[in-house]
Design an enzyme around this catalytic site. Structure first.
Site, PDB file in Angstrom:
ATOM      1  N   ASP A   1       0.655  -1.331  -0.039  1.00  0.00           N
ATOM      2  CA  ASP A   1      -0.084   0.127  -0.003  1.00  0.00           C
ATOM      3  C   ASP A   1       0.938   1.382   0.191  1.00  0.00           C
ATOM      4  O   ASP A   1       2.052   1.225   0.063  1.00  0.00           O
ATOM      5  CB  ASP A   1      -1.084  -0.067   1.091  1.00  0.00           C
TER       6      ASP A   1
HETATM    7  C1  BGC Z   1      -5.141   3.113  -0.059  1.00  0.00           C
HETATM    8  C2  BGC Z   1      -5.268   1.987  -1.147  1.00  0.00           C
HETATM    9  C3  BGC Z   1      -5.205   2.522  -2.467  1.00  0.00           C
HETATM   10  C4  BGC Z   1      -3.657   3.309  -2.621  1.00  0.00           C
HETATM   11  C5  BGC Z   1      -3.307   3.840  -3.845  1.00  0.00           C
HETATM   12  C6  BGC Z   1      -3.670   3.965  -0.316  1.00  0.00           C
HETATM   13  O1  BGC Z   1      -3.885   5.139   0.462  1.00  0.00           O
HETATM   14  O2  BGC Z   1      -5.166   2.394   1.158  1.00  0.00           O
HETATM   15  O3  BGC Z   1      -6.317   1.525  -0.935  1.00  0.00           O
HETATM   16  O4  BGC Z   1      -5.098   1.538  -3.522  1.00  0.00           O
HETATM   17  O5  BGC Z   1      -3.898   4.271  -1.619  1.00  0.00           O
HETATM   18  O6  BGC Z   1      -4.300   5.033  -4.204  1.00  0.00           O
END
Ligand code: BGC
Length: 715
Positions: free
Chosen positions: A256
């Site tokens: 993440d």
């Molecule tokens: C979120 C994810 C997301 C990623 C990319 C993160 O802050 O937890 O769910 O896919 O950002 O945008």
């Protein structure tokens, strides 16, 4: 083969480039790479990009990689396409309420085609966190509280996004996220550490990920959070032993956002080198936005914390994904043909259809809805009545703030002869009340008042935990005044609640004449709501999550285990609150229609199923009402005596039937007896002979379920 040959030829920096994903930002001059320059694409030190929108931009960056970089490795473009790209469908929590895997797949398919037409190749979806605490805003993004719904949604979404072949010009690689248990963050507080028993992990949180893997999901994203002392980004036992070895996942693990660097804040790594080593060893292939692999892995190599073979294994998986996506063959396949107006229109139609079916009618006293005969005068009030941007929900990808259909617009189109008055009255948040009096004046002389209340889109989704789940700002004061005024004038009040979670509003559901849960319905929100309110369509959505009547009941979910002291009304020493009933405001599965359905004659066979048999439950469904409608029926089981305590209800199947007035049909729900296995005392799945209650009905409320018993037989 090509990938091995490439790998042999790669420098360490080029390898780490393939393990790096960096976000595009938007500058006045055009897109830029966060904390870097597009030069990184030419040198191959960034191999994957997120958040770049528009086929032109995507192709021009792709050209830098495949025409100017030394090894000409194509870039992978990724984006969060949760519930649509430009055309938005209802948020997942709302869509879950259709209880219809074919529709879940259809919206993913449509979103994939639309996004791939602009060069995107991977989506960070589906989100499969089973959520039982509505304080946590991310409940909006996923399937709700039930693991079976999570499994069916996982399969459908993976099928929809990934299509027949990942290499197709209209397909996206899917990412199952967030592995695993994220929804159980302490007190519903975003990013907090969490504790989960091994059993709950096995029974509730892992199954949707297992289903996604089984369906061939291309990628998985570990959660940000710490699970009982080990951050998921570094959780070798779960990522490697469970996900890769036991569940057989052989795709790409993408971290993440900045999660690898955050291992330092978690307190399990002293520096980037250690953080990078921990997550690489756990099996994480791509570092999203931390830069920790690029900077930290060379250090980790030097210190002997990782080996080149481990780095190569991850690079291999990333290149293999690019190959499966057809990127080596034709890096410009996605985005080569612009979307057509016809395709766009078809997607809008699908969006309207799915949004219509996602609306949950929570209450409808004295048949307040539908508005039939058509009203002459309506007051459509509240801060969400005409708020295009809010209709989008928390992940709007490339959908603009303007152009999403609001309820005011939808009703004006549906009721061209009616006078539709509108005022917001109050803002979604804030204490300003000067708009209330003029808005109330619009209630005089109308046939009905429609109150559009709830949350802003960004009050759910990521970083949107709430400690209070009533209406925000001055909305409650406004709603109470509007209810008083309308009722004093003899007008009924229909409330439309927009939210990414259940709201705790017993005062409102007690007073309003009808309440619709609209969640966030996407681009066609207003048309869908108008279709339901005017009676063109019957509502048929069911809530995929329990609605609490008090904040203190949270976490609340239907599949609770029994107590040794089950609730008894006249015995204080049983499981209960002294100041609030145990019952939720609305149970899982609740949702009214314009039909009047009765269920009768439950028959279940065979009566002594063996592990490989299919249990079939048949029930007669009749529509005794005056309108066409669709009824969803759930099949729960209850294993009263088992080796470990079992939930009081467990969903095992669901189905629906559409009936004209006066029509009746037999609905068959099937469950394979093998699916009644559960993790035994040592967490190994067991098939446990003995009695099982089969409970069939319209919601997870014992009082409305028909019951039959089967006896599971060994062998
Ligand atoms: C979120 C994810 C997301 C990623 C990319 C993160 O802050 O937890 O769910 O896919 O950002 O945008």
């Amino acid at each position: 083969m090509k990938i091995d040959a490439l790998l042999e030829n790669m420098t360490l920096a080029e390898k780490l480039g393939q393990l790096t994903m960096t976000a595009a930002g938007h500058a006045v001059t055009g897109p830029v790479i966060a904390g870097d320059s597009v030069e990184a694409l030419r040198t191959g030190t960034v191999g994957n990009v997120l958040n770049l929108i528009g086929a032109d931009h995507v192709h021009s960056w792709q050209r830098l990689a495949v025409e100017e970089s030394r090894l000409r490795i194509p870039l992978l473009f990724a984006l969060d396409i949760l519930h649509g790209y430009r055309t938005l469908f209802p948020i997942a929590l709302a869509e879950a309420g259709l209880f219809d895997p074919a529709s879940w797949a259809a919206t993913a398919r449509a979103a994939a085609v639309e996004a791939a037409a602009e060069g995107i190749a991977l989506t960070f979806a589906p989100m499969l966190d089973i959520a039982r605490d509505p304080r946590w805003g991310r409940m909006a993004e996923g399937p709700g509280e039930d693991p079976l719904v999570g499994c069916r949604m996982a399969e459908a979404k993976v099928r929809g996004f990934q299509g027949e072949s990942l290499a197709g010009s209209g397909t996206l690689a899917a990412t199952a996220k967030h592995f695993v248990g994220y929804a159980a963050v302490t007190a519903g507080r975003e990013y907090a550490a969490l504790e989960l028993s091994e059993r709950t992990l096995e029974e509730v949180h892992l199954p949707p990920f297992a289903a996604a893997v089984e369906a061939g999901v291309a990628a998985v994203m570990p959660a940000f959070t710490d699970l009982a002392g080990v951050p998921l980004t570094a959780h070798r036992r779960l990522l490697h032993d469970t996900l890769r070895e036991r569940l057989g996942f052989d795709g790409v693990l993408v971290s993440d956002y900045n999660a690898i660097a955050e291992l330092i804040q978690h307190g399990v790594a002293a520096d980037e080198g250690e953080a990078a080593a921990l997550s690489l060893k756990a099996g994480v292939d791509i570092d999203m936005m931390a830069g920790a692999y690029r900077r930290g892995l060379p250090v980790a190599l030097q210190r002997g914390l990782v080996t080149m073979q481990e780095i190569d294994a991850s690079v291999h998986r990333v290149l293999r994904l690019k190959e499966r996506l057809g990127l080596f063959e034709d890096p410009f396949r996605r985005g080569a043909r612009p979307d057509t107006a016809v395709a766009l229109e078809e997607r809008r139609r699908l969006a309207r259809e799915v949004a219509t079916r996602a609306i949950v009618m929570l209450t409808n006293t004295r048949d307040t809805l539908p508005l039939d005969p058509p009203p002459k005068r309506l007051a459509v009030l509240g801060p969400l009545a005409d708020a295009s941007a809010e209709m989008r929900g928390a992940w709007w990808a490339a959908a603009p703030a303007e152009g999403q259909v609001t309820l005011v617009q939808g009703l004006r189109d549906a009721l061209p002869a009616a006078e539709i008055r509108h005022a917001a009255g109050v803002a979604i948040e804030g204490t300003e009340t000067s708009g209330i009096a003029p808005a109330l004046a619009l209630c005089d002389g109308v046939d009905a008042v429609v109150l559009c209340l709830g949350e802003a889109a960004i009050m759910s989704g990521e970083a949107a935990s709430r400690a209070h789940l009533d209406l925000p700002g001055a909305q409650r004061a406004f709603a109470e005044a509007a209810l008083d005024r309308a009722h004093a004038r003899g007008a009924r009040v229909i409330t439309v609640l927009f939210s990414g979670r259940p709201l705790v509003v017993p005062w409102l559901t007690a007073r309003a004449d009808a309440v619709l849960a609209a969640w966030f319905l996407g681009s066609e929100a207003g048309n869908a709501l108008a279709d339901v309110m005017t009676g063109r369509r019957s509502p048929s959505g069911r809530t995929a999550v329990t609605w609490p009547r008090a904040l203190g009941q949270i976490p609340i979910f239907y599949a609770e285990r029994p107590s040794g002291r089950p609730y008894a009304r006249d015995n204080r020493y049983t499981t209960r609150y002294i100041d609030e009933p145990n019952e939720p405001l609305f149970p899982f599965g609740h949702g009214l229609t314009y039909g009047r359905f009765t269920l009768a004659g439950l028959r279940v066979s065979p009566s002594t199923p063996r592990e490989h048999d299919t249990i079939e439950a048949q029930v007669e469904v009749a529509n005794e009402g005056a309108r066409h409608a669709t009824e969803t029926v759930f099949l729960f089981i209850r294993d009263k005596v088992a080796r470990v305590t079992r939930p009081q209800l467990e969903l095992k199947a669901f189905g629906s039937v559409t009936l004209a007035p006066g029509e009746r049909k037999t609905l068959t729900l099937a469950v394979s007896a093998g699916e009644l296995k559960y993790p035994g005392p040592d967490l190994e799945p067991i098939f446990d002979p003995g009695e099982i209650e089969i409970l069939v009905g319209p919601a997870a409320d014992r009082r409305c379920l028909l019951a039959a018993t089967v006896r599971l037989a060994a062998g």
